[in-house]
Design an enzyme around this catalytic site. Structure first.
Site, mmCIF file in Angstrom:
data_model
loop_
_atom_site.group_PDB
_atom_site.id
_atom_site.type_symbol
_atom_site.label_atom_id
_atom_site.label_comp_id
_atom_site.label_asym_id
_atom_site.label_seq_id
_atom_site.Cartn_x
_atom_site.Cartn_y
_atom_site.Cartn_z
ATOM 1 N N GLY A 244 0.789 -1.234 0.000
ATOM 2 C CA GLY A 244 0.000 0.000 0.000
ATOM 3 C C GLY A 244 0.815 1.274 0.000
ATOM 4 O O GLY A 244 0.277 2.356 0.231
ATOM 5 N N GLU B 30 5.107 -6.276 1.829
ATOM 6 C CA GLU B 30 4.713 -6.893 0.558
ATOM 7 C C GLU B 30 4.103 -5.860 -0.383
ATOM 8 O O GLU B 30 2.921 -5.930 -0.716
ATOM 9 C CB GLU B 30 3.741 -8.050 0.811
ATOM 10 C CG GLU B 30 2.618 -7.689 1.768
ATOM 11 C CD GLU B 30 1.625 -8.815 2.021
ATOM 12 O OE1 GLU B 30 2.007 -9.984 1.925
ATOM 13 O OE2 GLU B 30 0.466 -8.484 2.327
ATOM 14 N N GLY C 221 3.281 -3.854 -3.923
ATOM 15 C CA GLY C 221 3.051 -4.220 -5.321
ATOM 16 C C GLY C 221 3.200 -3.005 -6.221
ATOM 17 O O GLY C 221 4.187 -2.835 -6.926
ATOM 18 N N ARG C 222 2.198 -2.114 -6.136
ATOM 19 C CA ARG C 222 2.133 -0.947 -7.026
ATOM 20 C C ARG C 222 3.420 -0.133 -7.019
ATOM 21 O O ARG C 222 3.943 0.248 -8.068
ATOM 22 C CB ARG C 222 0.962 -0.060 -6.590
ATOM 23 C CG ARG C 222 0.660 1.077 -7.558
ATOM 24 C CD ARG C 222 -0.397 2.035 -7.008
ATOM 25 N NE ARG C 222 -1.652 1.391 -6.677
ATOM 26 C CZ ARG C 222 -2.649 1.173 -7.542
ATOM 27 N NH1 ARG C 222 -2.538 1.581 -8.787
ATOM 28 N NH2 ARG C 222 -3.754 0.563 -7.148
ATOM 29 N N CYS D 31 -17.169 2.147 -27.110
ATOM 30 C CA CYS D 31 -18.408 2.903 -27.276
ATOM 31 C C CYS D 31 -19.034 3.162 -25.916
ATOM 32 O O CYS D 31 -20.148 2.710 -25.630
ATOM 33 C CB CYS D 31 -19.372 2.126 -28.160
ATOM 34 S SG CYS D 31 -18.574 1.495 -29.641
ATOM 35 N N TYR E 105 -1.267 -2.864 -11.959
ATOM 36 C CA TYR E 105 -2.733 -2.818 -12.058
ATOM 37 C C TYR E 105 -3.148 -2.189 -13.389
ATOM 38 O O TYR E 105 -4.004 -1.298 -13.430
ATOM 39 C CB TYR E 105 -3.338 -2.052 -10.870
ATOM 40 C CG TYR E 105 -2.917 -2.599 -9.532
ATOM 41 C CD1 TYR E 105 -3.473 -3.787 -9.055
ATOM 42 C CD2 TYR E 105 -1.954 -1.965 -8.761
ATOM 43 C CE1 TYR E 105 -3.081 -4.316 -7.827
ATOM 44 C CE2 TYR E 105 -1.553 -2.487 -7.542
ATOM 45 C CZ TYR E 105 -2.117 -3.660 -7.086
ATOM 46 O OH TYR E 105 -1.723 -4.167 -5.877
HETATM 47 C C1 LIG Z 1 -2.958 -5.777 -2.956
HETATM 48 C C2 LIG Z 1 -2.255 -6.229 -1.760
HETATM 49 C C3 LIG Z 1 -0.910 -5.888 -1.559
HETATM 50 C C4 LIG Z 1 -0.159 -4.949 -2.468
HETATM 51 O O1 LIG Z 1 -0.704 -3.661 -2.367
HETATM 52 P P1 LIG Z 1 -0.042 -2.435 -3.163
HETATM 53 O O2 LIG Z 1 -0.970 -1.296 -2.915
HETATM 54 O O3 LIG Z 1 0.002 -2.837 -4.598
HETATM 55 O O4 LIG Z 1 1.311 -2.216 -2.607
HETATM 56 C C5 LIG Z 1 -0.270 -6.403 -0.458
HETATM 57 N N1 LIG Z 1 -0.916 -7.230 0.415
HETATM 58 C C6 LIG Z 1 -2.208 -7.586 0.246
HETATM 59 C C7 LIG Z 1 -2.848 -8.481 1.225
HETATM 60 C C8 LIG Z 1 -2.925 -7.099 -0.834
HETATM 61 O O5 LIG Z 1 -4.208 -7.428 -0.980
#
Ligand SMILES: *Cc1c(COP(=O)(O)O)cnc(C)c1O
Length: 381
Positions: A206, A242, A244-245, A316, A345
């Site tokens: 996050g 953990e 991601g983005r 459309c 994403y």
């Molecule tokens: C989506 C998610 C992440 C990654 O979140 P980001 O905002 O992409 O860093 C990590 N842990 C869990 C449990 C998630 O659902």
């Protein structure tokens, strides 16, 4: 060529991941949340830098097994895990299964006993966290994600047979800046150690990505100092994140070509090949996707007057908007538009078969070079 192309800059991704790593103290384990972008090239580029991968579906487990054979995923998570999902995670030798509810924990225990493989789990807790200075409370409201604190405490005290509870997992919010993410991590660890005696805590992802400022980055060094302070306060703790983005957003670009340019009741519209069925990020997040324009010489068609434009795709529906009110100078039919920050994403969350348009192509390289090559091609007659 009007077929859009995703370009992943894997060298830039590896360098960015190394800079994240460099900002974190030794003891912090860095996992990558595969759901942000499961592209095989992306996973391969991250593999030497991260400590492991967090999968959230059987499809992601399969992808990891294909791309990184012999390397068991670090974590398996996600709501609504079926018995088949849980059995697959046990069979894959996943290091930690993140459990979302007491019922899921009981099912997992049964499967673990039947298979003869103990399940090592973190309990996902939906914890109310008061972030100091931010007048913001995260978690602690009704949610499909995680367990209420009292349920997690009960599960940790009396785990079912077959289950080893190793600690706590919490992923409470997204879009957190470094001070806020650090405060959340400290609060989660404090609770996990005090209430369940956790030896391991995964404080989730996050970390903020600012789509309005493609040059801005989450302050990993300051977050790392906060995590270092937590490790000092709790010697021996295994601390994990953990994201991601914030790892992959910057490494991807979505390149496409202007098909039409027109004025509608005083406003300029630029229509590009493809659209939000390829790149859903701006629709999902409700933001204008940042882009640059690579002008093509000798384009015969109309061009905008250089004022603000709305960039739309070929669908459309009035929702197919990639960018609104952006100013990028005059734009003509045939110009190449390179949408930045399309590495997380993006394609993987898009409604890809909308109108049965062709999917984008995929390449690796520097998006600026690929866009320049594209724009250097002569315009179609
Ligand atoms: C989506 C998610 C992440 C990654 O979140 P980001 O905002 O992409 O860093 C990590 N842990 C869990 C449990 C998630 O659902």
């Amino acid at each position: 060529m009007t077929r859009p192309v995703y370009v992943h800059d894997l060298d830039a991704l590896a360098a960015h991941a190394r800079s994240i790593r460099a900002g974190l103290p030794q003891g912090v384990e860095l996992l990558y949340a595969v759901k942000a972008n499961p592209d095989p090239g992306v996973l391969g580029a991250l593999a030497p830098v991260v400590d492991g991968f967090e999968a959230a579906s059987r499809g992601e487990l399969r992808r990891l097994a294909e791309v990184l054979p012999g390397r068991a995923p670090a974590a398996y998570a996600g709501p609504g895990k079926t018995d088949e999902d849980l059995a697959a995670a046990l069979a894959a030798g996943v290091h930690r299964i993140h459990v979302e509810s007491p019922a899921e924990l009981r099912r997992l225990g049964g499967l673990a006993v039947a298979s003869g493989r103990p399940a090592r789990v973190l309990l996902r807790v939906n914890l109310p966290v008061d972030a100091p200075g931010a007048s913001l409370v995260m978690g602690g409201g009704p949610s499909p994600f995680g367990m209420d604190p009292a349920d997690a405490v009960e599960c940790a005290r009396r785990p079912p047979a077959g289950v080893q509870v190793r600690g706590i997992h919490a992923h409470l919010a997204s879009g957190l800046d470094a001070p806020l993410a650090g405060a959340v991590a400290a609060a989660v660890v404090r609770w996990a150690v005090a209430e369940v005696g956790a030896a391991e805590v995964d404080v989730g992802g996050g970390m903020a990505v600012d789509y309005a400022d493609p040059a801005a980055r989450f302050d990993w060094a300051s977050y790392g100092r906060e995590l270092g302070g937590i490790l000092d306060a709790y010697p021996g703790l295994r601390l994990r994140i953990e994201p991601g983005r914030s790892v992959t957003a910057y490494c991807g670009a979505y390149l496409t070509e202007v098909v039409d340019v027109k004025r509608s009741y005083g406003e300029w519209f630029v229509v590009v090949a493809g659209g939000t069925h390829h790149l859903r990020t701006p629709a999902a997040k409700g933001h204008p996707q940042p882009f640059t324009v690579h002008r093509r010489r000798g384009t015969p068609g109309p061009r905008t007057d250089g004022g603000p434009v709305t960039v739309v795709g070929q669908l459309c529906t009035p929702k197919d908007v990639l960018s609104r009110s952006a100013t990028a100078g005059p734009i003509a039919v045939g110009d190449v538009v390179a949408f930045a920050m399309a590495g997380a994403y993006a394609w993987n969350i898009s409604h890809r078969d909308f109108l049965l348009h062709e999917p984008p192509l995929f390449r690796t390289g520097d998006p600026r070079e690929v866009a320049a090559d594209w724009a250097a091609r002569p315009p179609r007659p």
